[in-house]
Design an enzyme around this catalytic site. Structure first.
Site, short mmCIF file in Angstrom:
data_model
loop_
_atom_site.label_atom_id
_atom_site.label_comp_id
_atom_site.label_asym_id
_atom_site.label_seq_id
_atom_site.Cartn_x
_atom_site.Cartn_y
_atom_site.Cartn_z
CG ASP A 108 26.13 14.48 39.87
OD1 ASP A 108 27.31 14.45 39.46
OD2 ASP A 108 25.32 15.36 39.54
CD GLU A 121 16.84 11.59 42.17
OE1 GLU A 121 17.37 12.71 42.08
OE2 GLU A 121 17.45 10.51 42.08
#
Length: 228
Positions: free
Chosen positions: A134, A85
């Site tokens: 996203d 991440e």
């Protein structure tokens, strides 16, 4: 990654707010011990010398705040979960979950998952999760999506035959985009047999606070693919 190789670019904001003191401390003390190697490595060897081999190795790409990753690791202490991440607030949150549960079967890259994948050998993973990435909904930004033909090929390289990949999104266009790319690959089979297989959360899914916000334009869709 050699000095001559440019770093992959992760789009979007890497930090949005000040990290809380406790989480900031974990970034300094806990994170270094959880980072995977920066040279080519086999994730199955990331264990104490006397420990038994990991039953399986899973990878979560873009773990957000780490709720899903930590909960899965707590459920299955016999397997190793790798997480990547680039969003620093998310990494800090994940470290809190890991610390509170005293998890020893998680490794965390605070960076782009593609860098991590490039370091691992073929057929070393049993599962991959790409959950609510996203969406980059504007057409001119679609190329920034993590699911591309080349990443699908890399997922196929890393998964063992019979290994599974789960993609989830609440953006209809990204669901269609991903389904098109995975079904175009000769290396994957879509596991769905009926509508509930993609409309309902799988039995082993863990719902996160981000998912509950319903920020997309459709109800969450879950696509499970099997490595042929």
């Amino acid at each position: 990654m050699s000095p001559e190789t440019p770093r992959l670019r992760s789009y979007g904001r890497l930090k949005t707010r000040t990290i809380k003191p406790r989480q900031a401390a974990l970034m300094e003390t806990l994170l270094p011990s959880l980072r995977p190697p920066t040279e080519p490595f086999d994730p199955r060897t990331l264990k104490p010398d006397a420990a038994p081999d990991w039953a399986e190795v899973w990878l979560e790409i873009g773990f957000g705040g780490g709720e899903h990753m930590a909960a899965q690791a707590a459920r299955r202490p016999e397997l190793l979960i790798l997480g990547a991440e680039p969003f620093q607030n998310g990494v800090a949150s994940a470290l809190r979950h890991i610390d509170e549960a005293q998890l020893t079967n998680v490794r965390v890259l605070d960076g782009d998952a593609r860098e991590l994948m490039a370091l691992m050998p073929s057929a070393c993973l049993d599962r991959i999760f790409v959950l609510f990435p996203d969406p980059w909904p504007k057409s001119r930004h679609n190329k920034r999506r993590i699911v591309q033909a080349e990443t699908v090929a890399e997922f196929a390289r890393l998964l063992k035959p019979g290994g599974r990949l789960r993609f989830a999104s609440d953006w209809a266009d990204y669901v269609d985009w991903s389904l098109e790319r995975f079904t175009a690959s000769p290396d994957f089979r879509w596991a769905a047999e009926r509508a509930d297989d993609w409309r309902a959360p799988p039995a082993d899914h863990i719902t996160t606070r981000y998912e509950e916000k319903r920020l997309g334009d459709c109800a969450p869709v879950f696509l499970d693919f099997v490595r042929i």
